[in-house]
Every structure is written in structure tokens, then in C-alpha cells.
Design a protein around this motif. Structure first.
Motif, PDB file in Angstrom:
ATOM      1  N   THR A 181       0.795  -1.151   0.078  1.00 10.27           N
ATOM      2  CA  THR A 181       0.158   0.062  -0.136  1.00 10.27           C
ATOM      3  C   THR A 181       1.094   1.191  -0.217  1.00 10.27           C
ATOM      4  O   THR A 181       1.463   1.605   1.052  1.00 10.27           O
ATOM      5  CB  THR A 181      -0.793   0.079   1.359  1.00 10.27           C
ATOM      6  N   ALA A 182       1.313   1.985  -1.169  1.00 10.72           N
ATOM      7  CA  ALA A 182       1.993   2.968  -1.261  1.00 10.72           C
ATOM      8  C   ALA A 182       1.429   4.319  -1.090  1.00 10.72           C
ATOM      9  O   ALA A 182       0.284   4.368  -1.090  1.00 10.72           O
ATOM     10  CB  ALA A 182       2.732   2.783  -2.630  1.00 10.72           C
ATOM     11  N   ILE A 183       2.403   5.141  -1.011  1.00  9.38           N
ATOM     12  CA  ILE A 183       2.027   6.644  -0.867  1.00  9.38           C
ATOM     13  C   ILE A 183       1.376   7.019  -2.093  1.00  9.38           C
ATOM     14  O   ILE A 183       2.134   6.559  -3.182  1.00  9.38           O
ATOM     15  CB  ILE A 183       3.063   7.607  -0.576  1.00  9.38           C
ATOM     16  N   ARG A 184       0.341   7.885  -2.324  1.00 10.87           N
ATOM     17  CA  ARG A 184      -0.197   8.271  -3.650  1.00 10.87           C
ATOM     18  C   ARG A 184       0.836   8.711  -4.562  1.00 10.87           C
ATOM     19  O   ARG A 184       1.434   9.845  -4.147  1.00 10.87           O
ATOM     20  CB  ARG A 184      -1.592   8.837  -3.593  1.00 10.87           C
ATOM     21  N   GLY A 185       1.135   8.178  -5.629  1.00 12.07           N
ATOM     22  CA  GLY A 185       2.035   8.838  -6.589  1.00 12.07           C
ATOM     23  C   GLY A 185       3.416   8.263  -6.367  1.00 12.07           C
ATOM     24  O   GLY A 185       4.355   8.652  -7.292  1.00 12.07           O
ATOM     25  N   ASP A 186       3.937   7.724  -5.446  1.00 11.03           N
ATOM     26  CA  ASP A 186       5.328   6.922  -5.267  1.00 11.03           C
ATOM     27  C   ASP A 186       5.176   5.630  -5.916  1.00 11.03           C
ATOM     28  O   ASP A 186       4.623   4.775  -5.616  1.00 11.03           O
ATOM     29  CB  ASP A 186       5.251   6.769  -3.733  1.00 11.03           C
ATOM     30  N   LEU A 187       5.762   5.913  -7.146  1.00  7.67           N
ATOM     31  CA  LEU A 187       5.979   4.699  -8.131  1.00  7.67           C
ATOM     32  C   LEU A 187       7.278   3.621  -7.849  1.00  7.67           C
ATOM     33  O   LEU A 187       7.425   2.845  -8.763  1.00  7.67           O
ATOM     34  CB  LEU A 187       5.751   5.301  -9.439  1.00  7.67           C
ATOM     35  N   ASP A 188       8.271   4.266  -7.170  1.00  6.65           N
ATOM     36  CA  ASP A 188       9.478   3.542  -7.107  1.00  6.65           C
ATOM     37  C   ASP A 188       9.491   3.043  -5.494  1.00  6.65           C
ATOM     38  O   ASP A 188      10.549   2.581  -5.200  1.00  6.65           O
ATOM     39  CB  ASP A 188      10.677   4.380  -7.516  1.00  6.65           C
ATOM     40  N   ARG A 220       9.236   7.531 -14.236  1.00  5.35           N
ATOM     41  CA  ARG A 220       8.497   6.357 -14.510  1.00  5.35           C
ATOM     42  C   ARG A 220       7.333   6.457 -14.971  1.00  5.35           C
ATOM     43  O   ARG A 220       7.059   5.529 -15.847  1.00  5.35           O
ATOM     44  CB  ARG A 220       8.496   5.715 -13.025  1.00  5.35           C
ATOM     45  N   LEU A 221       6.357   7.173 -14.452  1.00  2.57           N
ATOM     46  CA  LEU A 221       5.011   7.352 -15.099  1.00  2.57           C
ATOM     47  C   LEU A 221       5.198   7.748 -16.423  1.00  2.57           C
ATOM     48  O   LEU A 221       4.369   7.371 -17.297  1.00  2.57           O
ATOM     49  CB  LEU A 221       4.315   8.505 -14.455  1.00  2.57           C
ATOM     50  N   LEU A 222       5.986   8.693 -16.770  1.00  2.68           N
ATOM     51  CA  LEU A 222       6.002   9.028 -18.373  1.00  2.68           C
ATOM     52  C   LEU A 222       6.424   8.081 -19.443  1.00  2.68           C
ATOM     53  O   LEU A 222       5.930   7.875 -20.358  1.00  2.68           O
ATOM     54  CB  LEU A 222       7.105  10.317 -18.421  1.00  2.68           C
ATOM     55  N   ALA A 275      -3.656  -1.239 -15.410  1.00  2.00           N
ATOM     56  CA  ALA A 275      -3.710  -2.610 -15.129  1.00  2.00           C
ATOM     57  C   ALA A 275      -4.970  -3.036 -14.561  1.00  2.00           C
ATOM     58  O   ALA A 275      -5.252  -4.223 -14.528  1.00  2.00           O
ATOM     59  CB  ALA A 275      -2.284  -3.214 -14.372  1.00  2.00           C
ATOM     60  N   SER A 276      -5.278  -2.088 -13.338  1.00  2.33           N
ATOM     61  CA  SER A 276      -6.545  -2.492 -12.869  1.00  2.33           C
ATOM     62  C   SER A 276      -7.165  -1.007 -12.489  1.00  2.33           C
ATOM     63  O   SER A 276      -6.674  -0.099 -12.638  1.00  2.33           O
ATOM     64  CB  SER A 276      -6.268  -3.228 -11.636  1.00  2.33           C
ATOM     65  N   PRO A 277      -8.455  -1.261 -11.731  1.00  2.00           N
ATOM     66  CA  PRO A 277      -8.999   0.026 -11.301  1.00  2.00           C
ATOM     67  C   PRO A 277      -8.413   0.783 -10.492  1.00  2.00           C
ATOM     68  O   PRO A 277      -8.519   2.197 -10.348  1.00  2.00           O
ATOM     69  CB  PRO A 277     -10.567  -0.311 -11.194  1.00  2.00           C
ATOM     70  N   ASN A 278      -7.471   0.277  -9.628  1.00  2.00           N
ATOM     71  CA  ASN A 278      -6.939   0.878  -8.589  1.00  2.00           C
ATOM     72  C   ASN A 278      -5.365   1.020  -8.929  1.00  2.00           C
ATOM     73  O   ASN A 278      -4.386   1.157  -8.142  1.00  2.00           O
ATOM     74  CB  ASN A 278      -7.046   0.443  -7.208  1.00  2.00           C
ATOM     75  N   ASP A 279      -4.950   0.948 -10.210  1.00  2.00           N
ATOM     76  CA  ASP A 279      -3.458   1.112 -10.886  1.00  2.00           C
ATOM     77  C   ASP A 279      -2.972   2.529 -10.088  1.00  2.00           C
ATOM     78  O   ASP A 279      -3.500   3.490 -10.307  1.00  2.00           O
ATOM     79  CB  ASP A 279      -3.465   0.893 -11.996  1.00  2.00           C
ATOM     80  N   ALA A 280      -1.748   2.423  -9.442  1.00  2.00           N
ATOM     81  CA  ALA A 280      -1.321   3.518  -8.780  1.00  2.00           C
ATOM     82  C   ALA A 280      -0.752   4.442  -9.733  1.00  2.00           C
ATOM     83  O   ALA A 280      -0.718   5.886  -9.500  1.00  2.00           O
ATOM     84  CB  ALA A 280      -0.066   3.126  -8.023  1.00  2.00           C
ATOM     85  N   ARG A 281      -0.480   4.154 -11.079  1.00  2.00           N
ATOM     86  CA  ARG A 281      -0.341   5.105 -12.322  1.00  2.00           C
ATOM     87  C   ARG A 281      -1.319   5.973 -12.753  1.00  2.00           C
ATOM     88  O   ARG A 281      -1.072   6.796 -13.272  1.00  2.00           O
ATOM     89  CB  ARG A 281       0.566   4.327 -13.169  1.00  2.00           C
ATOM     90  N   ASP A 282      -2.418   5.345 -12.637  1.00  2.00           N
ATOM     91  CA  ASP A 282      -3.793   5.861 -13.152  1.00  2.00           C
ATOM     92  C   ASP A 282      -4.198   6.763 -12.002  1.00  2.00           C
ATOM     93  O   ASP A 282      -5.282   6.497 -11.387  1.00  2.00           O
ATOM     94  CB  ASP A 282      -4.724   4.831 -13.607  1.00  2.00           C
ATOM     95  N   LEU A 283      -3.750   7.906 -11.727  1.00  2.00           N
ATOM     96  CA  LEU A 283      -4.078   8.928 -10.684  1.00  2.00           C
ATOM     97  C   LEU A 283      -5.473   9.463 -10.779  1.00  2.00           C
ATOM     98  O   LEU A 283      -6.041  10.016  -9.908  1.00  2.00           O
ATOM     99  CB  LEU A 283      -2.871   9.929 -10.527  1.00  2.00           C
ATOM    100  N   ASN A 284      -5.932   9.749 -12.052  1.00  7.62           N
ATOM    101  CA  ASN A 284      -7.338  10.165 -12.062  1.00  7.62           C
ATOM    102  C   ASN A 284      -8.490   9.177 -12.453  1.00  7.62           C
ATOM    103  O   ASN A 284      -9.507   9.364 -12.594  1.00  7.62           O
ATOM    104  CB  ASN A 284      -7.625  11.239 -12.995  1.00  7.62           C
TER     105      ASN A 284
END
Length: 275
Positions: free
Chosen positions: A211-218, A230-232, A240-249
Motif C-alpha cells: 500500500t504505497a503513498i499516492r504517486g510514489d511509483l518507486d 517512471r510514469l512518463l 492494469a486495474s481500476p486501482n492502478d497507482a499510475r492512473d491517478l485520475n
């Protein structure tokens, strides 16, 4: 007039049919060959104008071979002997032959025989199975990793990941999924077990999705330029799923809107990596 047109079309069709001069009689698709063994490829040629034949396909390229055969005029058949390296990964490979008489005929794929599939199998009986790496710790929901399947027997080992005899299964698809190639994707925070099966053997590895900090991808506990970079790399790809950490919106797509949101989440001003 129409009769002449039909006659011309018939001649063109006949020419295109007779241009296909090569055929592979052995092996047939699905034939197995062991690591360290050899494979005989029997090719039939019906065109005396074909004086050179090239053996091609992933079986040849992965084995690091370059195989051609120079023919005598009107030769009707030939055999290629393909050595299979002991180190070649078990799996399904493709094999084809082409008319290599000239650069022009080599580019004419209408005179290509195949492809046929060939299955490379381990040279020894596999008695134990293991997975690498172990354990697998993903950095965020939507992160991916690959599992390697290693089989051992008689003191030798073989990577079986791409072998058609290997299957994968996840104990909890809401946490992590795995595809037929061993690629694991984090779906939700938690822990799951990935199991690989080869014949009667099985091996498992634990997958942890934090369970990561929102926006923390590494996974370093802060949001900064490294996370943005990384996001770019994933722009304009589906989540990958409805709660994919990269899909912030949460729109199901990773795009520049997510990049803009990530910038607003940065831990330090200007998304700096330190205070």
C-alpha cells in the motif's frame, strides 16, 4: 474482350501457384527435439530454377546459425542438419525455408515453405522445479515483474519459462495476476502466491504488493522526479486495474493528466529528490 481478361487472370493465378516451389516434409509442426540434439529438415523443391535455399526462423536465429544450401540444377530434395545447442531454452520455435537464389527471390515470400513449429525440450528428465526471483516485491499497484522457471535434473538445469509444458496460477487474482509467459502484475495491495507447474512438478513464489503513498511509483516513501520519469514511460497505455497507482485520475488510461496530478503530489518543491 472479357475472355482475354479472364485468360490473363488465369495465367497470372497459374504463375503464382507454380511459383511456390519449396515445401518442408519433415519435421511436421509440433515435432520435439532435445537440447544438444540435431534436427533434420527435409525440403522438396519442384523448380529447377531454384539453386540456393535458405533455412530461416527463430529456431535458426536463436541457435546462432546461418544455414544455406547450394543446389544442383533440377535437384528435387535436400536435407538440412540443424544442431540444437545444449544451452538453448526449451520452448516453441519456428522454422521456414526460402528461395535464396538471388536477392530478388529471397524477398519474394510467396516462395517460402513454412513456418513449422519445433518444440525444444530438456535433454534430461526434470526432477525439481524452482522459481526466480523469490520473493517478488512489487513497488506499486500496476507494477510488473517476470517469473523464471528453472528445472533441474542429473546435475543439469534448464530454463523452462517458455516451455509449452509450463502453466502459471495466482492464489489471489485481486492482488496479483500472472499470464502464460510468467509476467506478474500487481492488481491490489496484499500478498499472493504464484505457482508454476511443469508435468507433475510445482514451485511457488510469494508476491507482495504494498500500500504505497499516492504517486510514489518507486517505493522510496516520497514523490519526486524519479516517479514522474517512471510514469512518463507508460504514457498512453491502459491501466492494469481500476486501482492502478499510475492512473491517478482513475480514467483507465495512463496519460499526461496523470503526470500533471503527480506533480501536485510531489513531496518537495519542483518535485526535487531531496529538501
Amino acid at each position: 474482350m472479357l475472355t482475354r481478361v479472364y485468360a490473363a487472370l488465369f495465367i497470372i493465378l497459374l504463375a503464382s501457384r507454380t511459383a511456390i516451389a519449396l515445401s518442408i516434409t519433415t519435421p511436421t509442426s509440433g515435432t520435439s527435439v532435445a537440447q544438444g540434439g540435431t534436427l533434420t529438415v527435409h525440403v522438396v523443391n519442384t523448380n529447377s530454377g531454384v539453386t540456393q535455399v535458405l533455412l530461416a526462423g527463430s529456431l535458426v536465429s536463436v541457435a546462432g546459425l546461418s544455414i544455406t544450401s547450394t543446389l544442383q540444377t533440377a535437384q528435387s530434395a535436400m536435407d538440412f542438419t540443424v544442431p540444437i545447442p545444449q544451452t538453448m531454452k526449451p520452448g516453441t520455435y519456428r522454422l521456414a525455408v526460402l528461395d535464396a537464389t538471388s536477392a530478388q527471390t529471397l524477398q519474394n515470400t510467396t516462395n517460402m515453405a513454412g513456418p513449422v513449429t519445433v518444440v525444444v525440450v530438456p535433454s534430461v528428465a526434470i526432477t525439481a522445479l524452482s522459481l526466480q526471483p523469490t520473493p517478488i516485491t512489487l513497488r506499486y499497484v500496476g507494477d510488473r515483474a517476470s517469473v523464471r522457471v528453472i528445472g533441474t535434473g542429473s546435475g543439469l538445469y534448464a530454463e523452462l519459462t517458455e516451455s509449452p509444458g509450463v502453466t502459471f496460477q495466482s492464489s489471489d487474482a485481486s492482488v496479483a495476476t500472472v499470464d502464460s509467459a510468467g509476467r506478474v502484475t500487481g492488481i491490489g495491495a496484499g500478498t499472493a502466491t504464484i505457482t508454476a507447474r511443469y508435468n507433475s512438478l510445482t514451485a511457488s513464489v510469494q508476491v507482495v504488493v504494498p500500500t504505497a503513498i499516492r504517486g510514489d511509483l518507486d517505493g522510496n516513501g516520497r514523490v519526486d522526479l524519479y516517479d514522474l520519469a517512471r510514469l512518463l514511460t507508460w504514457l498512453d497505455t491502459p491501466a492494469a486495474s481500476p486501482n492502478d497507482a499510475r492512473d491517478l485520475n482513475g480514467d483507465g488510461l495512463i496519460n499526461d493528466l496523470d503526470a500533471r496530478i503527480l506533480i501536485t503530489l510531489c513531496t518537495y518543491p519542483r518535485c526535487a529528490t531531496h529538501p
